[in-house]
Design a protein around this motif. Structure first.
Motif, PDB file in Angstrom:
ATOM      1  N   LEU A  18      -4.832   1.361  12.747  1.00  0.00           N
ATOM      2  CA  LEU A  18      -3.585   2.043  12.424  1.00  0.00           C
ATOM      3  C   LEU A  18      -3.702   2.548  10.995  1.00  0.00           C
ATOM      4  N   ARG A  19      -3.004   3.651  10.713  1.00  0.00           N
ATOM      5  CA  ARG A  19      -2.888   4.108   9.327  1.00  0.00           C
ATOM      6  C   ARG A  19      -1.416   4.213   8.978  1.00  0.00           C
ATOM      7  N   MET A  20      -1.053   3.548   7.924  1.00  0.00           N
ATOM      8  CA  MET A  20       0.326   3.601   7.453  1.00  0.00           C
ATOM      9  C   MET A  20       0.412   4.469   6.218  1.00  0.00           C
ATOM     10  N   SER A  21       1.579   5.090   6.063  1.00  0.00           N
ATOM     11  CA  SER A  21       1.835   5.957   4.919  1.00  0.00           C
ATOM     12  C   SER A  21       3.082   5.490   4.191  1.00  0.00           C
ATOM     13  N   CYS A  22       3.137   5.793   2.919  1.00  0.00           N
ATOM     14  CA  CYS A  22       4.313   5.469   2.111  1.00  0.00           C
ATOM     15  C   CYS A  22       4.515   6.625   1.136  1.00  0.00           C
ATOM     16  N   THR A  23       5.593   7.365   1.313  1.00  0.00           N
ATOM     17  CA  THR A  23       5.863   8.444   0.373  1.00  0.00           C
ATOM     18  C   THR A  23       6.639   7.879  -0.809  1.00  0.00           C
ATOM     19  N   PHE A  24       6.306   8.357  -2.015  1.00  0.00           N
ATOM     20  CA  PHE A  24       6.966   7.862  -3.213  1.00  0.00           C
ATOM     21  C   PHE A  24       7.560   9.016  -3.999  1.00  0.00           C
ATOM     22  N   SER A  25       8.650   8.722  -4.697  1.00  0.00           N
ATOM     23  CA  SER A  25       9.383   9.777  -5.399  1.00  0.00           C
ATOM     24  C   SER A  25       8.801  10.091  -6.770  1.00  0.00           C
ATOM     25  N   GLU A  26       8.037   9.170  -7.351  1.00  0.00           N
ATOM     26  CA  GLU A  26       7.381   9.432  -8.625  1.00  0.00           C
ATOM     27  C   GLU A  26       6.190   8.489  -8.781  1.00  0.00           C
ATOM     28  N   ARG A  27       5.266   8.891  -9.634  1.00  0.00           N
ATOM     29  CA  ARG A  27       4.069   8.076  -9.842  1.00  0.00           C
ATOM     30  C   ARG A  27       4.393   6.873 -10.714  1.00  0.00           C
ATOM     31  N   GLY A  32       1.232  -1.111  -4.283  1.00  0.00           N
ATOM     32  CA  GLY A  32       0.597  -2.097  -3.431  1.00  0.00           C
ATOM     33  C   GLY A  32       1.190  -2.133  -2.040  1.00  0.00           C
ATOM     34  N   TRP A  33       0.459  -2.782  -1.156  1.00  0.00           N
ATOM     35  CA  TRP A  33       0.941  -3.068   0.196  1.00  0.00           C
ATOM     36  C   TRP A  33       1.096  -4.579   0.335  1.00  0.00           C
ATOM     37  N   PHE A  34       2.202  -4.972   0.918  1.00  0.00           N
ATOM     38  CA  PHE A  34       2.482  -6.370   1.198  1.00  0.00           C
ATOM     39  C   PHE A  34       2.785  -6.521   2.685  1.00  0.00           C
ATOM     40  N   ARG A  35       2.727  -7.743   3.153  1.00  0.00           N
ATOM     41  CA  ARG A  35       3.152  -7.995   4.521  1.00  0.00           C
ATOM     42  C   ARG A  35       3.834  -9.352   4.602  1.00  0.00           C
ATOM     43  N   GLN A  36       4.695  -9.464   5.599  1.00  0.00           N
ATOM     44  CA  GLN A  36       5.421 -10.715   5.780  1.00  0.00           C
ATOM     45  C   GLN A  36       5.579 -10.976   7.269  1.00  0.00           C
ATOM     46  N   ILE A  66      -6.908   0.891   0.964  1.00  0.00           N
ATOM     47  CA  ILE A  66      -5.748   1.503   0.326  1.00  0.00           C
ATOM     48  C   ILE A  66      -6.198   2.764  -0.392  1.00  0.00           C
ATOM     49  N   SER A  67      -5.382   3.803  -0.311  1.00  0.00           N
ATOM     50  CA  SER A  67      -5.695   5.047  -1.007  1.00  0.00           C
ATOM     51  C   SER A  67      -4.395   5.757  -1.348  1.00  0.00           C
ATOM     52  N   LYS A  68      -4.523   6.755  -2.203  1.00  0.00           N
ATOM     53  CA  LYS A  68      -3.315   7.462  -2.644  1.00  0.00           C
ATOM     54  C   LYS A  68      -3.627   8.924  -2.845  1.00  0.00           C
ATOM     55  N   ASP A  69      -2.735   9.779  -2.417  1.00  0.00           N
ATOM     56  CA  ASP A  69      -2.850  11.217  -2.619  1.00  0.00           C
ATOM     57  C   ASP A  69      -1.690  11.648  -3.505  1.00  0.00           C
ATOM     58  N   ASN A  70      -1.959  11.816  -4.789  1.00  0.00           N
ATOM     59  CA  ASN A  70      -0.886  12.149  -5.733  1.00  0.00           C
ATOM     60  C   ASN A  70      -0.305  13.538  -5.470  1.00  0.00           C
ATOM     61  N   ALA A  71      -1.116  14.439  -4.925  1.00  0.00           N
ATOM     62  CA  ALA A  71      -0.614  15.783  -4.630  1.00  0.00           C
ATOM     63  C   ALA A  71       0.454  15.746  -3.538  1.00  0.00           C
ATOM     64  N   LYS A  72       0.336  14.755  -2.647  1.00  0.00           N
ATOM     65  CA  LYS A  72       1.299  14.611  -1.557  1.00  0.00           C
ATOM     66  C   LYS A  72       2.294  13.485  -1.809  1.00  0.00           C
ATOM     67  N   ASN A  73       2.175  12.836  -2.965  1.00  0.00           N
ATOM     68  CA  ASN A  73       3.050  11.687  -3.272  1.00  0.00           C
ATOM     69  C   ASN A  73       3.056  10.679  -2.137  1.00  0.00           C
ATOM     70  N   THR A  74       1.863  10.347  -1.665  1.00  0.00           N
ATOM     71  CA  THR A  74       1.752   9.454  -0.516  1.00  0.00           C
ATOM     72  C   THR A  74       0.692   8.389  -0.755  1.00  0.00           C
ATOM     73  N   LEU A  75       1.061   7.165  -0.430  1.00  0.00           N
ATOM     74  CA  LEU A  75       0.167   6.012  -0.440  1.00  0.00           C
ATOM     75  C   LEU A  75      -0.201   5.705   1.003  1.00  0.00           C
ATOM     76  N   TYR A  76      -1.462   5.324   1.217  1.00  0.00           N
ATOM     77  CA  TYR A  76      -1.932   5.041   2.574  1.00  0.00           C
ATOM     78  C   TYR A  76      -2.496   3.627   2.655  1.00  0.00           C
ATOM     79  N   LEU A  77      -2.479   3.095   3.872  1.00  0.00           N
ATOM     80  CA  LEU A  77      -3.208   1.873   4.182  1.00  0.00           C
ATOM     81  C   LEU A  77      -3.886   2.081   5.533  1.00  0.00           C
TER      82      LEU A  77
END
Length: 123
Positions: A18-27, A32-36, A66-77
């Motif tokens: 699976l690939r998860m994404s997380c969009t962020f409003s600012e750098r 990080g990614w956490f799980r519970q 884990i990776s991040k695309d600052n141009a898309k304001n998106t964090l991936y796992l």
């Protein structure tokens, strides 16, 4: 206030990906990614700093990226070779503090959180 929105969770059979994404409003300095899992504490599994340096918990090292695309304001796992014990609710988190210098730290290291997305791995 940093806004974080996760997506990409779901159901998968053991051994799948699976690939998860997380969009962020600012750098921020660190994300990080956490799980519970039910009845368990929230654990940090991966982190990335502003320069792209990464760290992982031993439980996911070699399987998750884990990776991040600052141009898309998106964090991936990217999660590969998933196991039933990976079943949990996954959260992305961010902080302005430079806390990504070692293994993923505790939840208290982070100031901003997404709502989480469920990942279920069946055997």
């Amino acid at each position: 206030q940093v806004q974080l929105v996760e997506s990409g969770g779901g159901w998968v059979q053991a051994g799948g990906s699976l690939r998860m994404s997380c969009t962020f409003s600012e750098r921020t300095a660190c994300m990080g990614w956490f799980r519970q899992a039910p009845g368990q504490e929230r654990e940090g599994i991966a982190a990335i700093d502003g320069d792209g340096s990464t760290s992982y918990a031993d439980s996911v090292k070699g399987r998750f990226t884990i990776s991040k695309d600052n141009a898309k304001n998106t964090l991936y796992l990217q999660m590969n070779n998933l196991k039933p014990e990976d079943t949990a609710r996954y959260y992305c988190a961010a902080t302005y503090r430079a806390v990504c210098l070692g293994p993923p730290g505790p939840p208290s290291d982070y100031d901003f959180w997404g709502q989480g997305t469920q990942v279920t791995v069946s055997s």
